[in-house]
Design an enzyme around this catalytic site. Structure first.
Site, PDB file in Angstrom:
ATOM      1  N   ILE A 449       0.445  -0.819  -0.140  1.00 13.87           N
ATOM      2  CA  ILE A 449      -0.016   0.044   0.278  1.00 13.87           C
ATOM      3  C   ILE A 449       1.184   1.272  -0.039  1.00 13.87           C
ATOM      4  CG2 ILE A 449      -2.230  -0.773   0.696  1.00 13.87           C
ATOM      5  CD1 ILE A 449      -1.292  -0.147   3.991  1.00 13.87           C
ATOM      6  N   GLY A 455      11.305   1.325   3.511  1.00 11.66           N
ATOM      7  CA  GLY A 455      11.024   0.027   3.740  1.00 11.66           C
ATOM      8  C   GLY A 455       9.132   0.134   3.262  1.00 11.66           C
ATOM      9  N   VAL A 457       5.511  -0.751   2.867  1.00  9.17           N
ATOM     10  CA  VAL A 457       4.063  -1.197   3.948  1.00  9.17           C
ATOM     11  C   VAL A 457       2.917  -2.048   2.864  1.00  9.17           C
ATOM     12  CG1 VAL A 457       2.506   0.332   5.453  1.00  9.17           C
ATOM     13  CG2 VAL A 457       4.622   1.890   4.803  1.00  9.17           C
ATOM     14  N   ASP A 568      10.148  14.745   9.420  1.00 11.38           N
ATOM     15  CA  ASP A 568       9.892  14.461   8.199  1.00 11.38           C
ATOM     16  C   ASP A 568       7.800  14.864   8.349  1.00 11.38           C
ATOM     17  OD1 ASP A 568      10.112  13.599   5.377  1.00 11.38           O
ATOM     18  OD2 ASP A 568       9.877  11.272   6.293  1.00 11.38           O
TER      19      ASP A 568
END
Ligand SMILES: *[C@@H]1O[C@H](CO)[C@@H](O)[C@H](O)[C@H]1NC(C)=O
Ligand SMILES: *[C@@H]1O[C@H](CO)[C@@H](O)[C@H](O)[C@H]1NC(C)=O
Ligand SMILES: *[C@@H]1O[C@H](CO)[C@@H](O)[C@H](O)[C@H]1NC(C)=O
Ligand SMILES: *[C@@H]1O[C@H](CO)[C@@H](O)[C@H](O)[C@H]1NC(C)=O
Ligand SMILES: *[C@@H]1O[C@H](CO)[C@@H](O)[C@H](O)[C@H]1NC(C)=O
Ligand SMILES: *[C@@H]1O[C@H](CO)[C@@H](O)[C@H](O)[C@H]1NC(C)=O
Ligand SMILES: *[C@@H]1O[C@H](CO)[C@@H](O)[C@H](O)[C@H]1NC(C)=O
Length: 760
Positions: A449, A455, A457, A568
């Site tokens: 998704i 990495g 998800v 972020d």
């Protein structure tokens, strides 16, 4: 059995209560403030006998009553609206006289003609809008010269009100004043004799005796009353007593109670009793905090600790880490109402309604006032009620124990079914790789998704059916291992409704996986940048989202036990749950600060292009203002639906920040907003958000507001707001590819990451 008994006693009690309240003229007054978020139509006027609509001002040249055009409609319809729920409620127009406009006020009172203008205009305005009376607020005690004039004003005012009533045949307008404690200026006074003669009553502001901003904070007991040596005026008894000593009548005094308190910064976390040394205000610029907010704070960050009521001071207080908060709980309010009754005062008033939490304090005050009636049968009732409560309590306790027993045995079963890792009190599931593979169909690409910081998800389903998001550390990520550890360490300690909850981890055979609650509505970027989906987020929803993000950041910066910089914050890291509530995700790059550290250096540049403040890009310096900057950028995107990677304006020559700043400066902010947004029915205005966002993205980190200030500026339309300076110089890079996408309006990829873009 218990329920029936309770109902019976309750009805009995109710009927006696009704009998009492009809037979007296006990005043229960409340202030509605036009700057607050409470719509007039939502005032529960049944809890009050009098409602004050605040504040009208005085025109500096004509001395006529002045109502800000923004609130004209609320004022004109105030009486009609509140009388719908309680036809017998009395309304007063409250005029702000002293303090902030004391120059206007003192020049008004010192001349007979200007006093007359003021008086005539006040009566005219009250009648025009259907108010039953007038309240003059904010006038400080003064020296004899000014107070003689003030006394004359009051006497003229009463005469005018009486004569208007005779001429118009309407009942006479009430005349009321709100006064301060005398202690504040011991040598000064009010014209007590004129007040007794001319006013129906005086509200005494028996609060704000100890303000974090007013005193020297280094002395002992500074958390409650600064270093001031005199504490005699601290309790409300002394405030009231001083008014009586000066010759005012108890039967014309109304005790004004606050629906707010103050938050202080403690000098020493371990020394947190009443009177502990404090260093000044926290949360807001003056430390003030509405009851509603205090309660939410205690609920969210109190970790089960309760507030303590200190009868000596008539306040509750509460500590979490470095923060000390005093406030009036329902308990304190009840005690004060009882006190007012005992002293033979005329009633109580409250400032201000918007700060109540679901009418909890107002209900407590009303009930206490009813309870304290001098009624022969009162004692009997109390005994009966106590018995009923005891029966109920025993029933409840038995029920509770039963439930607890059942729950416990259920819990035991669950714990044995899955291994449980307790990490700082947070229960984290430790799942096997087999379980994870099953849940995600062996990381099937169809279940992918998104792409997190380090990495992919995946969407997954645990054996019990719970939907989860599974983040898998990429084998090719150099820094991933560190970020994984960081994220596990941080997120397991953080709990807030606006942060994505981590449910578990898997750390097996070089496979590192984090399991989150699944957020069915994807992330914010999915909506705001899409030409069609943007219509799903109207301005109301966006306001809720902005508020949620602000709360999440406030938690990270202020309310959790440590200061966390997320580093972020961006649209794709704001996930949305089934009710479109925002949740901040991805703590892989977050940094923890100790509270006294204000900035730090880093060698490795991380973050996402467009959201990174210049000082970080240039020098690797980061501070709490990092997230403020990113928040500012995000806020601009939410109101405009525009991306940071694109260029705007003539010849596409401006980046997002420059474009916003130019339009705002030229008074053309409307051009910037997402055309699907309409703020006409919201108290949050787009233009205000734009200005706040521009303040957040200023070049100098020190010029940017803190998240607390951001919160105040957004929440409170009347808070003064500064003019933004030019936004930070945003470095540009060769991005032909991305820019082409902008032109083609298919800019739907994630904002490019600049991780390791600027190596050292
Ligand atoms: C005060 O009254 C004058 C004269 O009527 C008017 O011109 C002025 O706009 C008023 N001031 C404000 C702030 O409304
Ligand atoms: C004023 O209040 C009435 C109800 O009392 C309501 O129907 C009306 O719409 C309100 N008018 C304005 C201008 O808000
Ligand atoms: C009233 O106040 C104004 C402004 O402060 C001042 O100029 C004037 O002299 C005062 N008039 C009297 C009669 O005191
Ligand atoms: C009394 O108060 C007035 C108005 O606040 C001020 O102009 C005057 O100087 C004061 N007089 C004294 C003696 O303090
Ligand atoms: C504040 O209080 C401390 C201790 O009582 C005293 O030493 C200091 O001089 C005070 N500072 C000011 C500015 O009054
Ligand atoms: C209030 O103050 C008065 C006078 O200082 C004192 O006599 C009385 O006992 C006090 N009452 C309470 C309830 O503290
Ligand atoms: C209230 O605070 C005062 C001052 O610190 C203290 O002496 C008193 O014991 C406290 N009372 C309660 C009930 O906590």
């Amino acid at each position: 059995m218990a329920a029936k008994t309770t109902t019976f006693f309750f009805l009995l009690f109710l009927s006696l209560n009704l009998q009492c309240s009809n037979s007296d003229n006990w005043i229960r007054a409340g202030y509605w403030h036009s700057g607050s978020t409470l719509p007039v139509s939502e005032i529960n006027s049944a809890l009050f006998t009098h409602l004050m609509c605040a504040f009208a001002r005085i025109n500096s040249s004509t001395y006529h009553i002045l109502i800000d055009s923004t609130y004209q409609r609320s004022f004109s319809n105030f009486t009609n609206t509140v009388k719908r729920k309680n036809p017998s409620v009395t309304t007063l127009l409250s005029i702000w006289g002293g303090k902030q406009n004391s120059e206007i006020f003192s020049s008004m009172i010192n001349q007979s003609s200007s006093r007359q203008s003021f008086i005539e205009s006040s009566i005219e305005t009250a009648r025009l809008y259907g108010f039953d009376g007038l309240n003059l607020a904010g006038v400080m005690p003064g020296n004899s010269t000014s107070m003689t004039n003030f006394g004359t004003l009051l006497e003229d005012w009463r005469a005018a009100v009486a004569s208007e009533s005779r001429n118009s045949g309407k009942s006479e307008l009430l005349l009321v004043m709100t006064g301060y404690n005398f202690w504040e200026t011991r040598l000064l006074s009010y014209p007590v004799e004129s007040m007794k003669k001319s006013l129906d009553w005086v509200n005494v502001l028996a609060f704000d005796n100890y303000l974090p901003t007013r005193y020297n904070f280094t002395g002992p007991h500074s958390a409650l009353y600064g270093s001031s040596s005199s504490s005699s005026w601290l309790n409300i008894n002394d405030s009231v007593q001083e008014w009586l000593n000066r010759g005012f009548l108890a039967t014309k005094l109304v005790l004004c109670m606050p629906y707010h308190g103050y938050a202080w910064k403690l000098v020493n976390t371990n020394d947190n009793a009443v009177g502990a040394p404090a260093s000044g205000p926290t949360f807001t610029t003056d430390g003030s905090m509405g009851y509603k907010f205090t309660k939410a704070y205690i609920r969210d960050y109190g970790y089960g600790a309760a507030s303590v009521y200190n009868g000596t001071f008539g306040v509750n207080f509460f500590t979490v880490g470095q923060t000390w908060i005093n406030f009036d709980s329902a308990e304190a309010i009840r005690a004060k109402v009882s006190f007012a009754k005992e002293k033979g005062l005329l009633g109580y008033s409250v400032f201000q309604l918007a700060n109540d939490d679901n009418w909890e304090l107002s209900t407590a005050a009303k009930d206490q006032g009813g309870k304290d009636q001098k009624n022969e049968r009162r004692l009997l009732i109390i005994i009966l009620i106590t018995v009923a409560m005891a029966i109920l309590l025993i029933g409840t306790i038995v029920g509770y124990l039963k439930r607890k027993f059942i729950l416990k045995s259920r819990m035991k079963n669950r714990i044995s079914a899955t291994e449980n890792l307790s990490c700082n009190g947070h229960n984290l599931l430790v799942l096997s790789l087999t379980t994870i593979r099953e849940a995600t169909d062996n990381f099937a690409s169809g279940n992918k998704i998104g792409e997190g910081g380090y990495g992919p998800v995946y969407k997954g389903r645990l054996p019990k059916g719970q939907e989860v998001a599974v983040k898998r550390l990429s084998k090719f990520s150099h820094q991933g291992s560190e970020e994984f550890k960081n994220e596990v360490k941080l997120t397991t300690r953080l709990q807030h409704v606006n942060l994505v909850p981590v449910l578990g981890i898997c750390n097996e055979k070089e496979e590192k996986v984090l399991i989150y609650e699944f957020m069915p509505n994807k992330s914010l970027d999915f909506y705001i940048f899409d030409p069609y989906r943007r219509y799903l987020l109207d301005w109301r929803k966006r306001v809720d989202i902005i508020e949620g993000i602000t709360q999440g950041l406030l938690y990270l910066q202020e309310y959790s036990n440590f200061t966390i910089i997320h580093r972020d914050i961006k649209a794709s890291n704001i996930l949305l749950d089934s009710e479109m509530n925002p949740k901040i995700s991805d703590f892989g790059m977050a940094k923890t600060f100790t509270k006294d550290e204000c900035e730090a250096n880093t060698r490795r540049i991380v973050g996402t292009y467009g959201y990174v403040p210049p000082e970080y890009v240039r020098k690797g310096i980061y501070s709490m203002k990092y997230d403020v900057y990113s928040f500012g950028v995000l806020l601009l995107q939410i109101i405009s639906g525009k991306r940071t990677a694109c260029y705007y304006g003539p010849n596409d020559s401006f980046n997002l920040l420059e474009f916003a700043y130019r339009l705002w400066k030229d008074g053309e902010g409307m051009e910037f907003f997402d055309s699907s947004l309409d703020d006409s029915s919201s108290t949050w205005k787009l233009m205000r958000c734009m200005q706040v966002a521009l303040l957040c993205v200023q070049e100098n980190p020190a010029d940017r507001p803190t998240m607390l200030e951001v919160y105040t500026l957004l929440k409170n339309e009347t808070a003064t707001i500064t003019t933004p300076r030019k936004p930070a110089f945003s470095f540009t890079r060769d991005e032909d590819e991305e820019r082409n996408k902008c032109k083609l309006k298919i800019c739907s990829i994630n904002d490019a990451s600049i991780t390791q873009l600027v190596p050292r």
